[in-house]
Motif scaffolding. Structure first.
Motif, PDB file in Angstrom:
ATOM      1  N   ARG A 103       7.283  -8.775  -5.621  1.00  0.00           N
ATOM      2  CA  ARG A 103       7.064 -10.096  -5.760  1.00  0.00           C
ATOM      3  C   ARG A 103       6.115 -10.444  -4.834  1.00  0.00           C
ATOM      4  O   ARG A 103       5.305 -11.538  -5.169  1.00  0.00           O
ATOM      5  N   LEU A 104       5.985 -10.233  -3.466  1.00  0.00           N
ATOM      6  CA  LEU A 104       5.367 -10.727  -2.714  1.00  0.00           C
ATOM      7  C   LEU A 104       3.770 -10.265  -3.177  1.00  0.00           C
ATOM      8  O   LEU A 104       2.748 -10.931  -2.870  1.00  0.00           O
ATOM      9  N   LYS A 105       3.626  -8.869  -3.488  1.00  0.00           N
ATOM     10  CA  LYS A 105       2.565  -8.286  -3.755  1.00  0.00           C
ATOM     11  C   LYS A 105       1.814  -8.967  -4.821  1.00  0.00           C
ATOM     12  O   LYS A 105       0.631  -9.257  -5.184  1.00  0.00           O
ATOM     13  N   GLN A 106       2.823  -9.123  -5.732  1.00  0.00           N
ATOM     14  CA  GLN A 106       2.462  -9.695  -7.061  1.00  0.00           C
ATOM     15  C   GLN A 106       1.834 -11.189  -6.611  1.00  0.00           C
ATOM     16  O   GLN A 106       0.612 -11.626  -7.279  1.00  0.00           O
ATOM     17  N   ASP A 384      12.062 -17.718  -5.552  1.00  0.00           N
ATOM     18  CA  ASP A 384      10.750 -17.376  -5.064  1.00  0.00           C
ATOM     19  C   ASP A 384      10.335 -17.700  -3.681  1.00  0.00           C
ATOM     20  O   ASP A 384       8.981 -17.514  -3.260  1.00  0.00           O
ATOM     21  N   LEU A 385      11.066 -18.091  -2.702  1.00  0.00           N
ATOM     22  CA  LEU A 385      11.117 -18.544  -1.465  1.00  0.00           C
ATOM     23  C   LEU A 385      11.611 -17.344  -0.743  1.00  0.00           C
ATOM     24  O   LEU A 385      12.724 -17.096  -0.643  1.00  0.00           O
ATOM     25  N   GLN A 386      10.672 -16.659  -0.014  1.00  0.00           N
ATOM     26  CA  GLN A 386      10.916 -15.318   0.828  1.00  0.00           C
ATOM     27  C   GLN A 386      10.818 -15.489   2.161  1.00  0.00           C
ATOM     28  O   GLN A 386      10.121 -16.285   2.717  1.00  0.00           O
ATOM     29  N   SER A 392       5.294  -6.529   5.537  1.00  0.00           N
ATOM     30  CA  SER A 392       5.154  -6.432   4.058  1.00  0.00           C
ATOM     31  C   SER A 392       4.003  -7.410   3.796  1.00  0.00           C
ATOM     32  O   SER A 392       3.146  -7.019   2.810  1.00  0.00           O
ATOM     33  N   PHE A 393       3.562  -8.476   4.710  1.00  0.00           N
ATOM     34  CA  PHE A 393       2.468  -9.382   4.218  1.00  0.00           C
ATOM     35  C   PHE A 393       1.020  -8.586   4.426  1.00  0.00           C
ATOM     36  O   PHE A 393       0.355  -8.627   3.411  1.00  0.00           O
ATOM     37  N   ILE A 394       0.987  -8.071   5.379  1.00  0.00           N
ATOM     38  CA  ILE A 394      -0.114  -7.296   5.705  1.00  0.00           C
ATOM     39  C   ILE A 394      -0.420  -6.078   4.811  1.00  0.00           C
ATOM     40  O   ILE A 394      -1.499  -6.013   4.137  1.00  0.00           O
TER      41      ILE A 394
END
Length: 399
Positions: A103-106, A384-386, A392-394
């Motif tokens: 979900r973060l990547k999307q 959708d608040l993570q 993971s972000f990088i």
């Protein structure tokens, strides 16, 4: 047999006095009856004795044979069941982690295209590392709103590492760049929000950045962790702010303490603290006004609210979260600097990351201001608040 004989006499209807022979027959029958009863009693006694002997043998067998091997087998069985439960739990957590990463990547797809895809294209176009290649990387980082200062520092650090490790292959540069980004962002900064009882979370930020939405999603997130939450609707200046917060409170199943529009925000926070204490709540989330004419008024209002919290809820853990809109890029950096002047920030919540190609501002915010990013919004859904995870972000923006 005796009963049958009596029934037979009754059936024949005779009322004559029994003869001597009949009396003898009756004595014989009585004797047989006593013998049968005696035999039954002996049989029961023998059976009880046998059962007692069997019980003693079983107890001896348990004492001699089950103390080690059988008990070990039982222990191993329980151990295996425990291991299986642990494995299932870890698998569930792993699936959840993968789901969150996807979900973060999307959500970061626009930023990833602006950075990751373009970086891969540039690195693939060079056969060796030179200044021209580094300049192209610099342009890409700036376009993703990492900011001039952070970008220059990244490129300088990257150049030093390349020289120090004598690297000539452009395909190795992306991994080096990721490591340099991680160093600048400082992985030692605390990224978790306090959830210990009691905790006060003061949410600040200008109008339009998603404060109300963030509070609603955060309340739901904490409620799912079995935390008892109350919201204090301290933004009494913006029209409809209170109604919007109540709507989110209903969605999350959380009570909202509010006054009328235009009321004193500090009074709302006071009532929120009183409610949190009387209802034995774990966490009190306080909304605040987004814009109060000028910075002086904003400072005075936040100082007043902080004084109320210090005086009435001194035992509570404190969090002051600044909500920023990622789509505003470097303007978010300017907002952060302004709020740092008027209140002490413990973390940043970055919203609308799913709608921007300027997600690189995350790197600039944490590296330049040394304030941890604690939460990121990657969608409009209530889930959708993570929690922000640097690795993971990088990975999500570079791969």
């Amino acid at each position: 047999m005796f009963k049958w004989f009596k029934d037979k006499i009754a059936k024949n209807g005779t009322e004559e006095t029994p003869s001597v022979e009949e009396n003898k027959s009756e004595e014989i029958i009585e004797g047989e009856k006593e013998d049968v009863v005696e035999n039954i009693e002996e049989s029961i006694s023998e059976d009880v004795e046998l059962r007692e002997n069997d019980l003693e043998e079983i107890e001896e067998e348990v004492e001699t044979t089950t103390t080690e091997e059988d008990l070990k087998d039982d222990f191993d069985k329980v151990k295996v069941e425990s291991v299986e439960e642990v494995v299932e739990e870890k698998e569930d957590k792993a699936e959840e982690k993968v789901s969150l990463f996807q979900r973060l990547k999307q959500g970061l797809s626009k930023t990833r295209h602006e950075m990751g895809v373009k970086i891969n294209t540039v690195l693939g176009a060079y056969v060796k590392i030179d200044d021209e290649m580094l300049e192209d990387l610099e342009d890409i980082l700036i376009s993703a709103d990492i900011g001039m200062k952070t970008t220059m520092q990244l490129i300088d650090n990257l150049r030093d590492t390349i020289i120090e490790e004598k690297i000539n292959d452009p395909s190795l540069v992306k991994d080096l760049l990721k490591k340099e980004v991680k160093k600048l962002m400082n992985e030692d900064l605390p990224t978790e929000i306090s959830e210990e009882k009691p905790t006060v979370i003061l949410v600040v930020g200008v109008n339009g950045v998603g404060k109300t939405t963030t509070i609603g999603k955060l309340s739901n997130k904490l409620k799912m962790k079995d935390k008892k939450v109350i919201i204090a609707a301290g933004d009494t200046f913006r029209a409809a702010a209170i109604d919007q917060l109540k709507t989110w409170g209903d969605r999350a199943g959380v009570d909202v303490i509010s006054h009328k529009e235009g009321a004193d925000p500090a009074a709302v926070i006071f009532d929120g603290i009183s409610a949190a204490k009387s209802r034995n709540c774990d966490i009190l989330i306080c909304d605040t006004a987004g814009r109060l004419h000028n910075k002086v008024n904003l400072m005075q209002e936040l100082e007043k609210i902080n004084r109320i919290i210090d005086r009435e809820y001194s035992e509570a853990n404190r969090e002051t979260l600044l909500v920023l809109d990622a789509t505003t890029g470097q303007n978010a950096m300017n907002q952060a600097k302004t709020f740092m002047e008027v209140t002490e920030l413990s973390g940043i919540v970055l919203t609308k990351l799913d709608g921007t190609a300027k997600g690189g501002v995350v790197i600039a915010l944490q590296s330049e201001l040394q304030i941890p990013i604690k939460l990121v919004g990657v969608g409009e859904g209530i889930d959708d608040l993570q929690e922000f995870n640097m690795d993971s972000f990088i990975d999500a923006i570079f791969d």
